[in-house]
Design a protein around this motif. Structure first.
Motif, PDB file in Angstrom:
ATOM      1  N   LYS A 572       0.797  -1.222   0.000  1.00 25.09           N
ATOM      2  CA  LYS A 572       0.000   0.000   0.000  1.00 25.09           C
ATOM      3  C   LYS A 572       0.835   1.281   0.000  1.00 25.09           C
ATOM      4  N   TRP A 573       2.059   1.180   0.463  1.00 23.72           N
ATOM      5  CA  TRP A 573       2.824   2.399   0.714  1.00 23.72           C
ATOM      6  C   TRP A 573       4.033   2.478  -0.207  1.00 23.72           C
ATOM      7  N   LEU A 574       4.096   3.549  -0.983  1.00 26.46           N
ATOM      8  CA  LEU A 574       5.205   3.826  -1.893  1.00 26.46           C
ATOM      9  C   LEU A 574       5.902   5.103  -1.448  1.00 26.46           C
ATOM     10  N   VAL A 575       7.229   5.079  -1.419  1.00 23.88           N
ATOM     11  CA  VAL A 575       7.998   6.299  -1.173  1.00 23.88           C
ATOM     12  C   VAL A 575       9.043   6.432  -2.270  1.00 23.88           C
ATOM     13  N   SER A 576       9.349   7.648  -2.630  1.00 27.28           N
ATOM     14  CA  SER A 576      10.369   7.883  -3.649  1.00 27.28           C
ATOM     15  C   SER A 576      11.237   9.059  -3.223  1.00 27.28           C
ATOM     16  N   ALA A 577      12.479   9.032  -3.677  1.00 27.41           N
ATOM     17  CA  ALA A 577      13.429  10.096  -3.355  1.00 27.41           C
ATOM     18  C   ALA A 577      14.362  10.305  -4.533  1.00 27.41           C
ATOM     19  N   ALA A 578      14.649  11.567  -4.824  1.00 26.62           N
ATOM     20  CA  ALA A 578      15.559  11.901  -5.924  1.00 26.62           C
ATOM     21  C   ALA A 578      16.533  12.969  -5.459  1.00 26.62           C
ATOM     22  N   LEU A 579      17.762  12.862  -5.941  1.00 21.24           N
ATOM     23  CA  LEU A 579      18.806  13.833  -5.664  1.00 21.24           C
ATOM     24  C   LEU A 579      19.470  14.209  -6.983  1.00 21.24           C
ATOM     25  N   ARG A 580      19.864  15.464  -7.107  1.00 21.08           N
ATOM     26  CA  ARG A 580      20.539  15.892  -8.327  1.00 21.08           C
ATOM     27  C   ARG A 580      21.549  16.991  -8.015  1.00 21.08           C
ATOM     28  N   TYR A 581      22.745  16.784  -8.504  1.00 23.15           N
ATOM     29  CA  TYR A 581      23.802  17.801  -8.427  1.00 23.15           C
ATOM     30  C   TYR A 581      24.099  18.240  -9.847  1.00 23.15           C
ATOM     31  N   GLU A 582      24.172  19.558 -10.053  1.00 23.49           N
ATOM     32  CA  GLU A 582      24.444  20.063 -11.403  1.00 23.49           C
ATOM     33  C   GLU A 582      25.362  21.267 -11.310  1.00 23.49           C
ATOM     34  N   ASN A 583      26.327  21.308 -12.204  1.00 26.79           N
ATOM     35  CA  ASN A 583      27.281  22.407 -12.251  1.00 26.79           C
ATOM     36  C   ASN A 583      27.230  23.078 -13.611  1.00 26.79           C
ATOM     37  N   PHE A 584      27.102  24.417 -13.602  1.00 27.45           N
ATOM     38  CA  PHE A 584      27.059  25.200 -14.828  1.00 27.45           C
ATOM     39  C   PHE A 584      28.340  26.025 -14.937  1.00 27.45           C
ATOM     40  N   SER A 585      28.819  26.153 -16.145  1.00 26.68           N
ATOM     41  CA  SER A 585      30.088  26.843 -16.360  1.00 26.68           C
ATOM     42  C   SER A 585      29.995  28.330 -16.103  1.00 26.68           C
ATOM     43  N   ASP A 586      28.773  28.897 -16.121  1.00 30.67           N
ATOM     44  CA  ASP A 586      28.674  30.353 -15.994  1.00 30.67           C
ATOM     45  C   ASP A 586      28.233  30.835 -14.620  1.00 30.67           C
ATOM     46  N   PHE A 587      27.528  30.017 -13.830  1.00 30.63           N
ATOM     47  CA  PHE A 587      27.127  30.533 -12.522  1.00 30.63           C
ATOM     48  C   PHE A 587      27.383  29.577 -11.362  1.00 30.63           C
TER      49      PHE A 587
END
Length: 945
Positions: A572-587
């Protein structure tokens, strides 16, 4: 007519509450017809997850099925009438935005929704929306570049998903899933036109004809593969919704000039600067000669003209020939006021598109795939009419004035390829996706009034281009933990390029009378003028081209790592988790997360909720776009226009470098099924807080405090992109779906609604320098506030009913578009003044028109002659509904300043405000509900072999 609205609503409501005992399939979806529960490719990386089982709301819209009956054929309008959370409308007299429609989800910006094609990131357009339309200052994705006939379904994730998919996914994600069918040739031939009381500038009849041919064919590749092609050709005429122009069109000089032209004498070609010409006496003589041929001049007027022996001076011809002769001259030339109308309505457009989708075996364990397409659109929109009595009009070329046109060549190219398979316990998918959008400007039926006669009438004004290449490596696996754990992770590299190409010199240059580009030392007697001595502007009228100073190429790269996991703790019980690291050259870097859960209270009731952080990187366009012109003041060159965010002037004024927008989102809701009634119900509420939203400021002008800074940068007026405000958006969305199958007919009913409100929180993030100089109200202006918060419907609802009976199919849509606020100001309450508030010590007008909500009804019927051939007849906006009428000429006092007690001071005398612009904008062009074209009737032949 109101009786018809209620009949439509009553009929739709009866269909909605109809119950039956046949089998019906429930889905957490809107507008999903004859489509089985499908495994989603958005919102969850669990390949076995379906829409009814997710912890966040996902709509599955069956575009392939809708194509038979829907009056809409382009993707933006299909979504506008199918998904209440989505808003898009064609604009008018808005330069490039006439050709690419801004689209919004949940009332947020066009650049705050991410678009995927077959699960891969789609590139944005090259166009920056800088004109007076909803979405001003943003850069969106051109959904109409994808032919709707190539699409199987849309998956609309209505929840923040930056932690899963990266930048832009603050409002949600739209995933476009292409067709995979094989051994079947399908075609649609659509013919339609507007048949409306306001067609042809309110003379009625037909206009805006649309002719479209769509083809789709697929074949197998090997035993498991396929390749599917879609081709689409479309031609669309313009619509015209102005009324006869009011105001002055011709002056006495125009009348004399016309008489001379009829005798082969072009008076305006005899001078470039009326105060510096060797032909002065010849011009005077011609005016005296041909004035006698104007038979409606009074005896006194004729006497005054003949007695004038100079051009300038209080008794010269300039002083004697400025009076209005419009009505008499129209009659003489056999013209009417309608001949000087603008083209207000949809623009002309011709397009061709070719798309492909494929998948094939590379080995027994590895599959390859490729998809993408090419789209070409040739658009033509018009600007403001240049009247004969205006200094910006070259009457030597256009004696009746002219309507300048912006012609666009919009090319959109995309191609993705990759391979996927299984390595041990892990599924993998490695891909490369390339996309490019370019927008070339050609300005037609125009003039550069500073050029000597005979001047060019067509100019290459330059181009914008944006390209994006994305490399993805995605992995997932199932782990036997509790009731099942799906682990997904991957990496993404993205490479972007934005380019501005300069136009030809004559498209932007301001020439002197000798054909040289004007400089700081150009004396006044070498500057081109009209007959009355007014200095003529340079550049192509309606859209001066990009100058060499504007031309640039900017690049950016980004790299991301993500993890996106789902755990079924129990059945009955669903859990979800997401992580994201992102690097941009300008900021720099950003880190985001998402948590979501779904709990099954019973087999028929689910609770769900999510919390996430997100971001939107400033687009390269917003960082780099600039469009400026040169003005000379006191022998010094000054720049005017939009400056880049990192320009010298921006730094001097304290405007900080653009950084990412950051969001925090919360959502909660439930889904329910009522098997006895064959009903499914979903309700979701959401809250989205966005910090450092990027907007385009209004123009700043020098004040006593800032003038030295403007002088140091060589500028007199400037606008910038800036992280100007924080906002919050709150809303609730509901969907009720019912699908009934009886012995002789099938009935589908879908009711959906959305209510949202966006508001600014906290102070404007103005620089101290601009705030202290009293210009905070231009950093984030009242106009910008309305565009951001109130120019699109905050309430929208749709009721869609589909009935299939033997060989007949019926579709009825009732869509209610809620009220909107116009960004312009006028005396709405009739108190004789335009009310204002005080912002940063300045009086700011805030009395705006509010345009009422309207109900739009679509109806169509299809008859299937054979399995291969069917015919559809139908209408969009069946009852020919229009927005509220705009405000015409109104006299009102306007605010002038603020007194010592902080009260607004109004002018002693009233002035005229005309939002209709001399009867041209009968309906507002600055807001977005459902357009201003009225009833559209169409016929479509559907073929399948």
């Amino acid at each position: 007519m109101k009786k018809n609205y209620f009949q439509a609503l009553i009929l739709g409501s009866l269909l909605t509450i109809t119950s039956g005992y046949a089998y019906g399939q429930e889905k957490d979806t809107i507008r999903s017809q004859s489509i089985d529960e499908v495994n989603l490719t958005v919102g969850s990386r669990n390949k076995n997850r379906v829409a009814t089982d997710t912890p966040v709301p996902i709509d599955v819209i069956n575009i392939a099925a809708q194509g038979i009956l829907s009056p809409q054929t382009d993707l933006n309008q299909i979504l506008n009438f199918a998904a209440p959370s989505f808003t898009s409308n064609t604009t008018t007299v808005a330069d490039g935005t006439d050709h690419i429609d801004p689209a919004q989800l949940r009332g947020l910006g066009p650049d705050q929704v991410l678009v995927l094609l077959n699960g891969k990131r789609r590139h944005t357009t090259a166009l920056v929306n800088i004109n007076g339309t909803p979405g001003r200052g943003s850069v969106g994705t051109d959904l109409n570049a994808i032919p709707a006939f190539a699409i199987e379904r849309l998956e609309v994730l209505r929840d923040g998903a930056s932690a899963q998919y990266g930048s832009d996914a603050i409002a949600g994600v739209i995933n476009v899933v292409m067709k995979r069918a094989t051994n079947n040739l399908t075609a649609a031939l659509t013919l339609g036109s507007f048949n409306s009381k306001a067609a042809n500038d309110h003379n009625g009849g037909w206009d805006g004809g649309k002719y479209q041919v769509d083809l789709n064919y697929g074949t197998k590749i090997g035993s498991n593969g396929f390749i599917n092609f879609t081709g689409s050709l479309m031609s669309r005429d313009d619509t015209q919704r102005a009324k006869p122009r009011t105001g002055t069109i011709f002056n006495a000089y125009n009348a004399i000039e016309q008489r001379a032209l009829q005798n082969g004498v072009n008076i305006s070609s005899l001078f470039e600067n009326i105060n510096n010409t060797p032909n002065s006496q010849q011009i005077i003589d011609y005016i005296h000669q041909y004035a006698a041929g104007v038979d409606y001049f009074t005896a006194q007027q004729q006497l005054d003209i003949q007695n004038a022996t100079t051009i300038a001076g209080p008794n010269g011809l300039q002083a004697k020939l400025g009076f209005d002769v419009t009505e008499n001259e129209l009659a003489y030339r056999g013209l009417s006021r309608e001949d000087f109308n603008m083209r207000v309505g949809q623009s002309k457009l011709t397009s061709g598109q070719l798309y492909m989708n494929s998948e094939f075996d590379l080995t027994d364990k590895i599959k390859g795939y490729a998809f993408g397409g090419y789209s070409y659109r040739d658009g033509n929109a018009a600007g403001f009419y240049r009247l004969p009595n205006q200094s910006r009009t070259s009457t030597s070329i256009y004696p009746n004035g002219f309507l300048p046109e912006i012609a666009s060549d919009v090319i959109d190219l995309s191609f993705a390829a990759g391979f996927k398979g299984k390595m041990g316990r892990f599924n993998y998918d490695v891909s490369n996706t390339f996309g490019r959008n370019s927008f070339d400007y050609t300005i037609k039926n125009t003039a550069n009034t500073s050029m000597a006669y005979p001047s060019k009438t067509e100019f290459d004004a330059g181009a914008l281009a944006f390209s994006q290449n994305t490399i993805n490596a995605d992995f997932d696996t199932q782990v036997d933990v509790l009731q099942g754990l799906n682990l997904a992770f991957g990496a993404e590299g993205r490479f972007e390029n934005f380019k501005i190409t300069q136009g030809e010199e004559s498209s932007y240059a301001l020439y002197d009378i000798n054909g040289n580009i004007q400089g700081p030392t150009t004396p006044g007697n070498l500057k081109p003028t009209d007959f009355f001595g007014s200095t003529r502007p340079g550049g192509a009228q309606v859209f001066p081209g990009f100058r060499p100073e504007n031309a640039l190429t900017k690049d950016r790269t980004s790299f991301a790592l993500y993890s996106d996991n789902e755990l079924d703790v129990t059945e009955k019980w669903l859990v979800s988790a997401a992580l994201r690291y992102e690097n941009f050259s300008d900021f720099g870097s950003t880190f985001n997360y998402k948590l979501a859960t779904r709990y099954k209270i019973t087999d028929n009731i689910n609770l769900r909720g999510a919390h996430s952080t997100g971001f939107r990187a400033p687009s390269l366009h917003q960082i780099s776009f600039n469009s400026t012109s040169t003005q000379f003041v006191g022998g010094t060159a000054f720049e005017v226009g939009i400056f880049t965010n990192d320009s010298a002037l921006a730094k001097l004024l304290g405007i900080t470098k653009l950084k990412q927008e950051k969001s925090t989102s919360y959502s909660a809701g439930f889904t329910a099924k009522i098997p006895a009634a064959k009903l499914s119900l979903t309700v979701d509420g959401y809250y989205i807080k966005i910090k450092d939203r990027i907007t385009l400021t209004d123009q700043f002008s020098p004040t006593a405090t800032t003038k030295p800074l403007f002088d140091a940068a060589g500028a007199t007026a400037a606008a910038f992109f800036a992280n100007s405000i924080d906002t919050q958006t709150r809303g609730i969305e509901g969907v009720i779906s019912q699908k009934l199958v009886f012995t002789k007919f099938k009935l589908s009913n879908d009711l959906a609604l959305t209510v949202s409100k966006t508001s600014r929180i906290g102070d404007i993030h103005s620089s101290d320098i601009l705030k202290n100089s009293g210009q905070e109200s231009r950093y984030f202006s009242e106009t910008s506030r309305v565009y951001l918060q109130e120019a699109v419907p905050r309430f929208k609802a749709s009721l869609i009913n589909t009935l299939e009976f033997d060989k007949l199919s019926f579709l009825m849509k009732n869509v209610y578009f809620g009220k909107v606020t116009d960004p312009n100001t006028v005396d709405v309450n009739g108190n004789g003044q335009i009310d204002a508030i005080v912002v940063n010590g300045q009086a700011v007008e805030n009395e705006h028109p509010i345009w009422a909500g309207k109900l739009i009804t679509d109806f169509s019927v299809a008859y299937k002659f054979t399995k291969q051939v069917s015919l559809t007849l139908g209408a969009n906006n069946l009852f020919d509904i229009y927005p509220d009428l705009n405000y015409g000429s109104i006299s009102a006092k306007r605010p002038t300043n603020v007194d010592a007690n902080g009260n607004v001071v109004y002018s002693a005398n009233a002035s005229i405000v005309d939002l209709s612009n001399a009867n041209q904008f009968v309906y507002s062009r600055n807001t977005s509900q459902f357009g201003m074209n009225g009833r559209f009737l169409f016929a479509r032949v559907n073929l399948s072999f």
